[in-house]
Design an enzyme around this catalytic site. Structure first.
Site, short mmCIF file in Angstrom:
data_model
loop_
_atom_site.label_atom_id
_atom_site.label_comp_id
_atom_site.label_asym_id
_atom_site.label_seq_id
_atom_site.Cartn_x
_atom_site.Cartn_y
_atom_site.Cartn_z
N GLU A 95 4.45 8.43 -4.15
CA GLU A 95 5.28 7.92 -3.06
C GLU A 95 6.28 6.87 -3.55
O GLU A 95 6.86 6.14 -2.74
CB GLU A 95 4.39 7.34 -1.95
CG GLU A 95 3.85 8.45 -1.05
CD GLU A 95 2.81 8.00 -0.04
OE1 GLU A 95 2.70 6.79 0.24
OE2 GLU A 95 2.10 8.88 0.46
N GLU A 126 0.90 -1.17 0.00
CA GLU A 126 0.00 0.00 0.00
C GLU A 126 0.93 1.20 0.00
O GLU A 126 1.27 1.72 1.04
CB GLU A 126 -0.89 -0.05 1.24
CG GLU A 126 -2.16 0.75 1.08
CD GLU A 126 -2.00 2.22 1.42
OE1 GLU A 126 -1.17 2.89 0.77
OE2 GLU A 126 -2.72 2.68 2.32
N1 SAH Z 1 0.84 -1.21 4.97
C1 SAH Z 1 0.36 -0.29 5.99
C2 SAH Z 1 1.02 1.06 5.92
C3 SAH Z 1 0.96 1.76 4.58
S1 SAH Z 1 1.73 3.34 4.58
C4 SAH Z 1 -1.13 -0.20 5.89
O1 SAH Z 1 -1.66 -0.51 4.83
O2 SAH Z 1 -1.80 0.20 6.84
C5 SAH Z 1 3.14 3.07 3.59
C6 SAH Z 1 4.37 2.72 4.38
O3 SAH Z 1 5.34 2.27 3.47
C7 SAH Z 1 5.02 3.86 5.13
O4 SAH Z 1 5.19 3.47 6.46
C8 SAH Z 1 6.38 4.06 4.44
O5 SAH Z 1 7.39 4.40 5.38
C9 SAH Z 1 6.64 2.71 3.85
N2 SAH Z 1 7.43 2.60 2.60
C10 SAH Z 1 7.19 3.24 1.43
N3 SAH Z 1 8.02 2.79 0.47
C11 SAH Z 1 8.79 1.83 1.02
C12 SAH Z 1 9.82 0.99 0.51
N4 SAH Z 1 10.17 1.03 -0.77
N5 SAH Z 1 10.42 0.13 1.37
C13 SAH Z 1 10.04 0.07 2.66
N6 SAH Z 1 9.06 0.84 3.19
C14 SAH Z 1 8.43 1.70 2.39
#
Ligand code: SAH
EC number: 2.1.1.321
Length: 680
Positions: free
Chosen positions: A153, A144
């Site tokens: 993002e 996500e």
């Molecule tokens: N999966 C959770 C949070 C989603 S928010 C949910 O659905 O509730 C997205 C998260 O991904 C954030 O905490 C951000 O720090 C992390 N993130 C984004 N790109 C990333 C990457 N390439 N590797 C590791 N973490 C990542």
């Protein structure tokens, strides 16, 4: 460990060194994060769970072990869903350390320690192999990583890398696919966020028109996305020119390419008009069949029963470089260009297909006119607000005389031009502004590139200032009272003012009202459990970060996007007299405000009003309370300050209300900070 950070104080303008705890940024990020909003997004959570269960089943039916890679695990939510759905093992990758730590705790608390391994790395650093972070490649990819623009993002490069190095060929992906939709519209309101409309001024010697430079007319603007709660835009504020059309889709179960590219569609306008704006949103299909669909479509596209409020995903407004007249039924081509992280749009009249293709350049737009760097979108809207301009013209007309020597202190303001046309003898403007050439005013308005405290009489050709004006507006302002910088600047230039100087605005006041939000309360409300998983650790972490600073802070929100109703009358709490210098002592006030309507007191909203002349004021906050239910109308160009109460007062009937909320508000004139405390 403590570190020192240098910054210009937004209110006082003073350069200051702040001793910041090294954890300050962490706490800011967590306290203001969208994690709570995501966890409150029931529609999203249910659909992810459904999609994850289906993907695990498909893998199991093939007789394979289900090995999940969850990139950006946050609280660990999606991995816990996968483990509950029967996945054999989950690798939960999270780059943000405090979140990875929280995920470890949450996973443990929910009893998934054996099934989920939290890896605190960026996914592109994750290794696979017997000694690696992952024993083997995964066959289910769950993520996500989307923002309102879908790709902002970094979802595309992350997927590209994951398919190359972290997952098996033919893996399952949840979501399976994302689709971006567009609709072409004409909207004076939204177009006013991107171009300056001519400003008409009735001067002594006839009507004057302030025009924007031709570079601005043709400028493609800045590439940053304009994301808004489109559901708050009434249908009367735009005209639909095309059907909703699919712009492009991304299949996340196959290798993804992140390199710059473009997509193009043919549109047949359903109405003649001026094509100005591309509205856009996306949906995600959690499964290959498209049965589990989560959509950001706005109210006029989807049925209201499917409505889920959310702030972490909204809708996008893209501005075409120029407005283009289109005719009903006469085909046009719309091109979406994208790089790894952002999108922008172009419209072309249907000519030969080949001819159009050669026109396509996939470079991101760059502002050539400077105005889009100086003015952000709400600021454009504010400058185009004719009603507001009229108030300034009316007030200037009252105070300007033919011998007025005028100084304007405000960022990127049109006030100097108005003052010139309205007859001021000499107009000076502090701070740099590109705009005057187009109106042949270079020699009429003197731009002084100096900070107020460095202003000298030679800058002013030894003249004293008889009229000091400001909107006030400063680009460094985040909270409404940061524009009190005008007062500090006024204080700094005191020695250059005549003894009977006119200051416009003559004063400002801070206003406050208790409100119940329709939805915005969710972003700061604890979750407890989410789809049966205990995420209280996350709540505690947010609470801890919110309390990290001794006094809780108010936060800026553009409230036209977030409906609320007033539970109290608006109240003036502090006044600031710009005719005098900033006092040495603090300005404080205490009092109580009666709750006159039943509802949930989520917090207080605060805003500034500027008193331009005795009977002319402009409000940056409440415009009006529009009906007996207490629905509020807010200034659409400004952010208001929201102070969320730590506990919500709920009342069904007025009789069991505490009849009043007491408050204490203190403006520290040394630091420019406003501290507040409320008791229910
Ligand atoms: N999966 C959770 C949070 C989603 S928010 C949910 O659905 O509730 C997205 C998260 O991904 C954030 O905490 C951000 O720090 C992390 N993130 C984004 N790109 C990333 C990457 N390439 N590797 C590791 N973490 C990542």
């Amino acid at each position: 460990m403590k570190t020192f950070c240098g910054r210009a104080n937004p209110t006082t303008g003073a350069m200051e060194w702040l001793e910041e705890d090294e954890n300050y940024d962490y706490h800011q990020e967590i306290a203001r994060s969208r994690y709570a909003d995501m966890l409150h997004d029931k529609d999203r959570n249910v659909k992810y769970y459904h999609g994850i269960r289906a993907a695990v089943s498909r893998v199991k039916e093939r007789g394979e072990k289900a090995i999940v890679l969850d990139i950006g695990t946050g609280t660990g939510l999606l991995s816990m869903m996968a483990a509950s759905a029967g996945a054999d093992f989950c690798y939960a990758v999270e780059v943000f350390k405090p979140m990875a730590n929280a995920a470890v705790k949450i996973v443990e608390k929910n009893g998934f320690r054996d099934k989920i391994k939290v890896i605190n790395k960026h996914s592109t650093e994750v290794t696979v192999g017997p000694d690696g972070d992952m024993q083997c490649r995964a066959n289910i990819l769950v993520t996500e990583l989307f923002d309102t623009e879908l790709i902002g993002e970094g979802a595309l490069p992350t997927y590209e890398h994951a398919h190359k190095y972290l997952v098996q060929e033919g893996c399952e992906a949840v979501p399976h696919r994302a689709t971006v939709y567009i609709q072409l519209v004409e909207s004076k309101r939204m177009w006013s966020w991107n171009k300056l409309f001519p400003v008409h001024v009735e001067a002594e010697d006839g009507e004057k028109i302030i025009v924007s430079p031709s570079e601005m007319e043709n400028c493609p603007g800045v590439p940053s996305v304009c994301d808004i709660q489109l559901n708050q835009m009434p249908s009367s504020d735009f005209t639909i020119l095309s059907d909703v059309v699919t712009m492009f889709s991304v299949d996340f179960s196959k290798p993804v390419r992140s390199a710059s590219t473009y997509y193009r569609v043919q549109l047949e306008p359903v109405k003649s008009g001026k094509a100005q704006i591309v509205l856009s949103w996306w949906d995600i299909d959690m499964d290959p069949s498209g049965m589990i669909n989560c959509t950001m479509a706005p109210y006029w596209v989807k049925s209201t029963s499917a409505f889920q409020w959310r702030d972490h995903w909204m809708q996008c407004v893209y501005f075409l470089p120029n407005e283009e007249p289109v005719l009903r039924g006469e085909k046009v081509y719309l091109t979406a260009c994208r790089d790894e992280y952002s999108l922008w749009y172009k419209l072309q009249k249907a000519r030969g297909e080949e001819e159009n293709k050669t026109d396509i350049r996939v470079e991101s737009p760059v502002c050539r006119c400077q105005a889009h760097l100086l003015w952000n979108r709400p600021r454009f809207g504010e400058l185009n607000d004719q009603n507001r301009t009229r108030q300034y013209i009316k007030s200037l007309r009252k105070v300007l005389k033919t011998d007025s020597v005028c100084l304007c202190i405000s960022d990127g303001s049109l006030l100097p031009v108005l003052a010139h046309y309205l007859g001021a003898k000499q107009v000076n403007m502090l701070l740099f502004f590109q705009f005057f050439k187009a109106n042949h005013l270079e020699d009429k308005i003197k731009i002084i590139e100096a900070r107020p405290e460095l202003l000298t009489s030679s800058h002013l050709e030894d003249k004293k200032i008889s009229v000091l004006v400001g909107e006030p507006f400063f680009t460094t302002s985040l909270l409404p009272w940061h524009n009190l910088y005008f007062w500090y600047a006024r204080t700094a230039v005191t020695s250059h003012l005549t003894s009977n100087v006119t200051v416009l605005p003559q004063s400002a006041s801070l206003h406050m009202m208790i409100v119940e939000f329709q939805d915005l309360w969710r972003i700061r409300s604890p979750c407890g459990t989410c789809e049966g998983f205990d995420v209280q650790t996350m709540d505690d972490m947010i609470k801890n970060s919110l309390n990290f600073r001794e006094s809780k802070e108010a936060e800026p929100h553009p409230l036209w996007e977030y409906p609320c109703k007033s539970l109290s009358d608006p109240q003036e709490v502090l006044t600031f007299d710009f005719r005098k210098t900033v006092p040495q002592h603090c300005l404080s006030t205490e009092g109580s405000v009666n709750l006159s309507r039943k509802g949930k007191s989520h917090g207080a909203v605060l805003w500034m009003e500027y008193h331009l002349a005795a009977d002319i004021s402009v409000s940056t906050g409440l415009m009006q309370i529009s009906n007996e239910k207490g629905n509020c109308e807010w200034n659409p160009h400004c952010k208001q300050a929201v102070y969320f109460f730590s506990s919500v007062i709920e009342s069904e009937t007025l009789s069991d209300l505490p009849s009043a909320v007491t408050y204490a508000i203190n403006f520290n004139t040394k630091t420019g900070e406003i501290a507040m405390d409320f008791k229910l």
